[in-house]
Every structure is written in C-alpha cells, then in structure tokens.
Design a protein around this motif. Sequence first.
Motif, PDB file in Angstrom:
ATOM      1  N   PHE A   1       0.839  -1.192   0.000  1.00  0.00           N
ATOM      2  CA  PHE A   1       0.000   0.000   0.000  1.00  0.00           C
ATOM      3  C   PHE A   1       0.877   1.245   0.000  1.00  0.00           C
ATOM      4  N   SER A   2       0.458   2.301  -0.663  1.00  0.00           N
ATOM      5  CA  SER A   2       1.116   3.582  -0.456  1.00  0.00           C
ATOM      6  C   SER A   2       0.602   4.215   0.829  1.00  0.00           C
ATOM      7  N   SER A   3      -0.655   4.011   1.125  1.00  0.00           N
ATOM      8  CA  SER A   3      -1.206   4.421   2.412  1.00  0.00           C
ATOM      9  C   SER A   3      -2.509   3.650   2.621  1.00  0.00           C
ATOM     10  N   LEU A   4      -2.984   3.665   3.845  1.00  0.00           N
ATOM     11  CA  LEU A   4      -4.189   2.909   4.160  1.00  0.00           C
ATOM     12  C   LEU A   4      -5.064   3.735   5.083  1.00  0.00           C
ATOM     13  N   GLN A   5      -6.360   3.659   4.857  1.00  0.00           N
ATOM     14  CA  GLN A   5      -7.312   4.375   5.703  1.00  0.00           C
ATOM     15  C   GLN A   5      -8.284   3.377   6.315  1.00  0.00           C
ATOM     16  N   TRP A   6      -8.716   3.704   7.532  1.00  0.00           N
ATOM     17  CA  TRP A   6      -9.763   2.946   8.206  1.00  0.00           C
ATOM     18  C   TRP A   6     -10.983   3.840   8.367  1.00  0.00           C
ATOM     19  N   TYR A   7     -12.142   3.264   8.049  1.00  0.00           N
ATOM     20  CA  TYR A   7     -13.422   3.952   8.179  1.00  0.00           C
ATOM     21  C   TYR A   7     -14.356   3.123   9.058  1.00  0.00           C
ATOM     22  N   ARG A   8     -15.303   3.807   9.707  1.00  0.00           N
ATOM     23  CA  ARG A   8     -16.391   3.117  10.392  1.00  0.00           C
ATOM     24  C   ARG A   8     -17.711   3.612   9.811  1.00  0.00           C
ATOM     25  N   GLN A   9     -18.601   2.667   9.596  1.00  0.00           N
ATOM     26  CA  GLN A   9     -19.891   2.989   9.013  1.00  0.00           C
ATOM     27  C   GLN A   9     -21.000   2.462   9.913  1.00  0.00           C
ATOM     28  N   GLU A  10     -21.947   3.317  10.228  1.00  0.00           N
ATOM     29  CA  GLU A  10     -23.113   2.922  11.000  1.00  0.00           C
ATOM     30  C   GLU A  10     -24.282   2.722  10.043  1.00  0.00           C
ATOM     31  N   PRO A  11     -25.260   1.912  10.444  1.00  0.00           N
ATOM     32  CA  PRO A  11     -26.367   1.588   9.523  1.00  0.00           C
ATOM     33  C   PRO A  11     -27.059   2.831   8.978  1.00  0.00           C
ATOM     34  N   GLY A  12     -27.288   2.839   7.665  1.00  0.00           N
ATOM     35  CA  GLY A  12     -28.007   3.940   7.044  1.00  0.00           C
ATOM     36  C   GLY A  12     -27.205   5.207   6.859  1.00  0.00           C
ATOM     37  N   GLU A  13     -25.892   5.118   7.103  1.00  0.00           N
ATOM     38  CA  GLU A  13     -25.049   6.296   6.952  1.00  0.00           C
ATOM     39  C   GLU A  13     -23.841   5.973   6.080  1.00  0.00           C
ATOM     40  N   GLY A  14     -23.131   7.017   5.658  1.00  0.00           N
ATOM     41  CA  GLY A  14     -21.899   6.814   4.923  1.00  0.00           C
ATOM     42  C   GLY A  14     -20.740   6.542   5.868  1.00  0.00           C
ATOM     43  N   PRO A  15     -19.670   5.917   5.366  1.00  0.00           N
ATOM     44  CA  PRO A  15     -18.478   5.681   6.193  1.00  0.00           C
ATOM     45  C   PRO A  15     -17.848   6.998   6.633  1.00  0.00           C
ATOM     46  N   VAL A  16     -17.233   6.951   7.798  1.00  0.00           N
ATOM     47  CA  VAL A  16     -16.531   8.113   8.346  1.00  0.00           C
ATOM     48  C   VAL A  16     -15.085   7.715   8.622  1.00  0.00           C
ATOM     49  N   LEU A  17     -14.163   8.561   8.196  1.00  0.00           N
ATOM     50  CA  LEU A  17     -12.747   8.264   8.372  1.00  0.00           C
ATOM     51  C   LEU A  17     -12.358   8.211   9.847  1.00  0.00           C
ATOM     52  N   LEU A  18     -11.606   7.162  10.214  1.00  0.00           N
ATOM     53  CA  LEU A  18     -11.039   7.073  11.559  1.00  0.00           C
ATOM     54  C   LEU A  18      -9.573   7.506  11.557  1.00  0.00           C
ATOM     55  N   VAL A  19      -8.801   6.969  10.604  1.00  0.00           N
ATOM     56  CA  VAL A  19      -7.367   7.244  10.616  1.00  0.00           C
ATOM     57  C   VAL A  19      -6.773   6.953   9.246  1.00  0.00           C
ATOM     58  N   THR A  20      -5.637   7.586   8.969  1.00  0.00           N
ATOM     59  CA  THR A  20      -4.821   7.286   7.795  1.00  0.00           C
ATOM     60  C   THR A  20      -3.431   6.892   8.272  1.00  0.00           C
ATOM     61  N   VAL A  21      -2.905   5.781   7.778  1.00  0.00           N
ATOM     62  CA  VAL A  21      -1.536   5.377   8.093  1.00  0.00           C
ATOM     63  C   VAL A  21      -0.729   5.363   6.807  1.00  0.00           C
ATOM     64  N   VAL A  22       0.504   5.829   6.921  1.00  0.00           N
ATOM     65  CA  VAL A  22       1.323   6.039   5.734  1.00  0.00           C
ATOM     66  C   VAL A  22       2.662   5.301   5.811  1.00  0.00           C
ATOM     67  N   THR A  23       3.264   5.288   6.986  1.00  0.00           N
ATOM     68  CA  THR A  23       4.617   4.768   7.140  1.00  0.00           C
ATOM     69  C   THR A  23       4.592   3.334   7.662  1.00  0.00           C
ATOM     70  N   GLY A  24       5.396   2.449   7.071  1.00  0.00           N
ATOM     71  CA  GLY A  24       5.490   1.074   7.546  1.00  0.00           C
ATOM     72  C   GLY A  24       5.855   1.025   9.018  1.00  0.00           C
ATOM     73  N   GLY A  25       5.138   0.199   9.791  1.00  0.00           N
ATOM     74  CA  GLY A  25       5.389   0.100  11.221  1.00  0.00           C
ATOM     75  C   GLY A  25       4.698   1.159  12.059  1.00  0.00           C
ATOM     76  N   GLU A  26       4.008   2.063  11.394  1.00  0.00           N
ATOM     77  CA  GLU A  26       3.349   3.178  12.107  1.00  0.00           C
ATOM     78  C   GLU A  26       2.243   2.667  13.014  1.00  0.00           C
ATOM     79  N   VAL A  27       2.146   3.269  14.197  1.00  0.00           N
ATOM     80  CA  VAL A  27       1.074   2.987  15.138  1.00  0.00           C
ATOM     81  C   VAL A  27       0.387   4.301  15.478  1.00  0.00           C
ATOM     82  N   LYS A  28      -0.941   4.298  15.353  1.00  0.00           N
ATOM     83  CA  LYS A  28      -1.720   5.486  15.737  1.00  0.00           C
ATOM     84  C   LYS A  28      -2.793   5.075  16.715  1.00  0.00           C
ATOM     85  N   LYS A  29      -3.029   5.959  17.683  1.00  0.00           N
ATOM     86  CA  LYS A  29      -4.054   5.687  18.683  1.00  0.00           C
ATOM     87  C   LYS A  29      -5.126   6.750  18.637  1.00  0.00           C
ATOM     88  N   LEU A  30      -6.360   6.293  18.754  1.00  0.00           N
ATOM     89  CA  LEU A  30      -7.517   7.174  18.782  1.00  0.00           C
ATOM     90  C   LEU A  30      -8.374   6.690  19.938  1.00  0.00           C
TER      91      LEU A  30
END
Lengths: 115, 112
Positions: free
Chosen positions: B29-58
Amino acid sequence: SQTIHQWPATLVQPVGSPLSLECTVEGTSNPNLYWYRQAAGRGLQLLFYSVGIGQISSEVPQNLSASRPQDRQFILSSKKLLLSDSGFYLCAWSVAGGWNTSPLHFGNGTRLTVT
Amino acid sequence: TQLLEQSPQFLSIQEGENLTVYCNSSSVFSSLQWYRQEPGEGPVLLVTVVTGGEVKKLKRLTFQFGDARKDSSLHITAAQPGDTGLYLCARSHSGSARQLTFGSGTQLTVLP
C-alpha cells in the motif's frame, strides 16, 4: 465547513424505470467526486469518479451513467433499471490533488430497491 | 485487481472485551485508511496510516500499519456498544484519482 447532500434517502422503483440520484457538495471548490455502490454490510464498489465538470471515468461496465453538470453536482442515472441495480448508493468527495492521503467524505446514501 | 481482505467478516463480543480486526493484501500500500460505518449512513474516516510500522491511537482504538506495508490491524480495548458498526479498510492508489479501493469490511457488534 464542507457538507455533502445526497437524495433521496430511499427509493423504490420498478424494473425498467429510469433513475436519477443527485449529490451536491458545499463549502469547497473543484472537488473530486465519486459514486460507490454497497451490497448489504459489505465493502464499497467504485462506480464512477470525476475530477472536473464534464469529466467522468467509469470503473464498472453497467447500465448506469454519471454526469457532472456543475462543479459541485454529481448525478447518477439509468435509463432502465435492473433488479441487480438494487443496493446502497453513496456519493463522496475528496480534495483535488491530494491523492494518497486525502480522505473521502461520504453522504448518507440512497437505499435503492428495484422491484 | 488488487484485493483487500478483511477478517473476521463478522464479530460479536460483550462490552468490555478487547478485539482485533485485520486488513491484508498481497501488494504494497502507499497508504491505508480505516473507516467506520453505521447503519443507514456513509463511512466516516477514523485514521490514515502512511509509514510502515506506524502505530496510531484514537482513544481506545489502536491502528497499526505493517512493516512491509501490506497489512494493517485495528485493535479496540474495552469495547463499548457505541463501537458497533462496519469497519472498512481502504488502500490508496499512488497518483490515481481513483484513490481508494475498499475491503469487504468487518461487521462488529458489541453487546451490552
């Protein structure tokens, strides 16, 4: 702030009837615009995307078409719906030029049922 | 077609439990995004990761990007009913206005 509006929220149409779903974006200029379709509880399939007025790229051959008559307006159409066109249709926008990391901002979708 | 595989497809757990969901591909991947979607709604971005080994906390969510940038994981600590939803990963296409290809999603249900 930017907002995206998509309508209608739900739609029931008979087989063979036409379709027009509309999406508008406010608060930004020259966005990339997208139409996705989602099967129940599953991932998103990209149908069309647009980088500017009148510029449409199709990802999946089908009986659907898209148009962008204005900068912030994106329309999904069909001349004759098929049963297989049923699904959840999502419009989205992103910032132009930020390819790799720009997030997609989605509308709340249209639930289409073809009967 | 460069596929994204998400596992598990469905996950039902009790409130307070921990969980991990995965997103894998055979290509980088050049980068990866995680989304969460609730019923009847569009997905919402949680996080974008770009660097190998990267850890992000939310808050209670921890996202990790694999060293080789072919996989990612999402770990939720002490899950709550509000975490219920469809979690989608999406990979970007370098230099392409197509931008994102989505995985098939993990449907998470957190029971009170």
